[in-house]
Design a protein around this motif. Structure first.
Motif, PDB file in Angstrom:
ATOM      1  N   ALA A  81      -1.483   2.242   4.303  1.00 24.32           N
ATOM      2  CA  ALA A  81      -0.974   1.277   3.315  1.00 24.32           C
ATOM      3  C   ALA A  81      -1.777  -0.015   3.363  1.00 24.32           C
ATOM      4  O   ALA A  81      -2.046  -0.629   2.315  1.00 24.32           O
ATOM      5  N   THR A  82      -2.174  -0.428   4.551  1.00 25.41           N
ATOM      6  CA  THR A  82      -2.984  -1.638   4.683  1.00 25.41           C
ATOM      7  C   THR A  82      -4.310  -1.481   3.943  1.00 25.41           C
ATOM      8  O   THR A  82      -4.754  -2.391   3.231  1.00 25.41           O
ATOM      9  N   GLN A  83      -4.950  -0.327   4.122  1.00 23.89           N
ATOM     10  CA  GLN A  83      -6.215  -0.083   3.428  1.00 23.89           C
ATOM     11  C   GLN A  83      -6.051  -0.219   1.919  1.00 23.89           C
ATOM     12  O   GLN A  83      -6.835  -0.892   1.240  1.00 23.89           O
ATOM     13  N   THR A  84      -5.029   0.437   1.392  1.00 25.95           N
ATOM     14  CA  THR A  84      -4.806   0.420  -0.054  1.00 25.95           C
ATOM     15  C   THR A  84      -4.516  -0.992  -0.557  1.00 25.95           C
ATOM     16  O   THR A  84      -5.111  -1.463  -1.531  1.00 25.95           O
ATOM     17  N   ASN A  85      -3.606  -1.680   0.130  1.00 27.64           N
ATOM     18  CA  ASN A  85      -3.235  -3.029  -0.294  1.00 27.64           C
ATOM     19  C   ASN A  85      -4.399  -4.001  -0.180  1.00 27.64           C
ATOM     20  O   ASN A  85      -4.582  -4.890  -1.029  1.00 27.64           O
ATOM     21  N   PHE A  86      -5.189  -3.826   0.866  1.00 31.77           N
ATOM     22  CA  PHE A  86      -6.327  -4.736   1.049  1.00 31.77           C
ATOM     23  C   PHE A  86      -7.390  -4.513  -0.024  1.00 31.77           C
ATOM     24  O   PHE A  86      -7.930  -5.477  -0.598  1.00 31.77           O
ATOM     25  N   ARG A  87      -7.702  -3.263  -0.300  1.00 33.84           N
ATOM     26  CA  ARG A  87      -8.672  -2.971  -1.354  1.00 33.84           C
ATOM     27  C   ARG A  87      -8.226  -3.572  -2.687  1.00 33.84           C
ATOM     28  O   ARG A  87      -9.018  -4.170  -3.427  1.00 33.84           O
TER      29      ARG A  87
END
Length: 444
Positions: A81-87
């Motif tokens: 989820a962090t990857q998606t939100n950060f992107r």
């Protein structure tokens, strides 16, 4: 030095890096007839992480300890989820935090233009961190990550099994192979090599001194077939060829733990954070396990421990990297470590980034699991002191790691050799970098 840093946790963090922060943090307000501006408040930084148990209470303690920096903790659902939100935040150029828990190799963050160079900020407090933590936070000699620490590996053996068959605990990888042969004669596997998990090979390559990716000027140098990597492969190849290891999958945890617990697997490498789960899932063999230094390569000039990490980083666009580093520095203090104690279980996260974690090691050793708790603690500490930390994963890790998994699986199954698997991965990396237009050479 840790003690002096601890003092500023209770004295308002009275250091230059912090006392100067509030002066540039917010809109200045009028101060009497003189018109002198005074700071309107502390610097506020947003921190992303997925520590649902203690992340917020650590931040609350920091905010209460001083007045110069306010941390807002934004809990993420998971690494993914962090990857998606950060992107999404980076693409929108909106809502980008100032500190993100590491979710991918640091070089990926640098190549993507996501992580900013914080060398100037980090260099003022390097004495708070161990060498492995500092090494893992660098790309090409510059700090693009925070020294959040690497988990050093140690060697765990079923001492009851070793003693039953009168086998000496190996101290080198050559001895490890010979121990595998001795135990194999009795139907005992020296270790487990899951077909989907090449992390053991990566750890051995790191320990041997391999560098799969280096930076030479403006291009990458790729080398999956150097002498160090082949030395790592030579540890596992005879064990695979002679059927001296098992291939229990991590996809069936109950079966895996039952096998570990049976005494039919004699040893494994592990880290401190695995111990609670092992204690829970290995009830029959509890008390049979002993901790030892991880075996070394015969030509090693000094003991080194494999261990790497995905460092937290400061995204491009954050205007207060010095505030982030001040927060990271505070996390090395006794107050911060105590703030991370789980209120329900009483557990404290082991501070792998500091030079001396001896005050905290007892808390991570599960009761009744090891033959000797004191020795286990000593080995965990030694692993942290000797951890390498750095193992460059290049600009296209997301592409090549699945290929390594595939080739590793074929090698473990005996379809190809590990040397052939590594050559195939190197060819894949070269092709992928060509497709992406990334400059590189393949080492001769």
């Amino acid at each position: 030095m840790i003690r002096s840093r601890a003092r500023w946790a209770t004295a308002g963090l009275a250091v230059t890096a912090l006392t100067s922060l509030s002066a540039c943090s917010a809109d200045a307000s009028s101060a009497g007839a003189s018109g002198d501006a005074e700071p309107a408040g502390p610097v506020t930084i947003e921190v992303w992480g997925w520590n649902a148990e203690t992340g917020q209470q650590i931040v609350d303690t920091f905010n209460e300890a001083q007045d110069d920096v306010t941390v807002e903790y934004v809990l993420q659902a998971s690494n993914v989820a962090t990857q998606t939100n950060f992107r999404n935040a980076m693409e929108a150029d909106s809502g980008v935090p100032c500190l993100v828990q590491g979710f991918a190799p640091l070089t990926t963050m640098v190549v993507n233009g996501w992580a900013q160079d914080i060398t100037e900020q980090v260099e003022g407090s390097t004495d708070l961190y161990n060498e492995g933590a500092l090494s893992a936070a660098q790309v090409d000699g510059r700090y693009y990550g925070l020294p959040t620490g690497s988990d050093g590996q140690f060697y765990m053996v079923n001492q009851k099994t070793f003693d039953k068959y009168d086998v000496e605990v190996p101290t080198t990888w050559d001895e490890f192979v010979e121990a595998g042969r001795e135990l194999g004669a009795h139907g005992i596997d020296i270790t487990n090599l899951a077909g989907e998990d090449p992390s053991g090979l990566m750890a051995l390559a790191q320990q041997a001194g391999a560098e799969w990716f280096t930076i030479d000027g403006d291009q990458w140098v790729v080398n999956f077939t150097d002498d160090a990597t082949l030395a790592a492969a030579d540890v596992y190849q005879p064990l695979i060829d002679e059927d001296l290891v098992s291939n229990q999958t991590y996809m069936d945890r109950p079966a895996l733990y039952k096998y570990f617990d049976s005494g039919k697997m004699a040893s494994t490498t592990t880290q401190w954070w695995s111990l609670t789960g092992l204690q829970t899932n290995l009830p029959d063999s509890a008390g049979d396990w002993s901790a030892h230094p991880i075996p070394q390569f015969a030509d090693a000039t000094e003991p080194v421990t494999p261990g790497r990490t995905l460092p937290s980083f400061v995204p491009e666009g954050c205007e207060n990297p010095e505030a982030v580093v001040a927060y990271a520095d505070w996390l090395t203090t006794p107050e911060a470590i105590e703030a991370g104690r789980n209120k329900e279980t009483g557990a404290v996260s082991f501070p792998v980034q500091i030079p001396d974690a001896s005050d905290y090691v007892e808390a991570v050793i599960p009761e009744g699991f090891f033959v000797d708790d004191k020795v286990a603690g000593e080995e965990i500490l030694a692993a942290q002191e000797q951890v390498i930390g750095k193992f460059e994963l290049g600009p296209n890790y997301d592409a090549w790691f699945p290929e390594l998994q595939d080739q590793w699986g074929k090698a473990v199954a005996g379809e190809i050799t590990l040397a052939e698997a590594l050559t195939a991965v190197q060819d894949f990396v070269a092709s992928d970098l060509d497709d992406k237009g990334i400059a590189y050479t393949v080492a001769e």
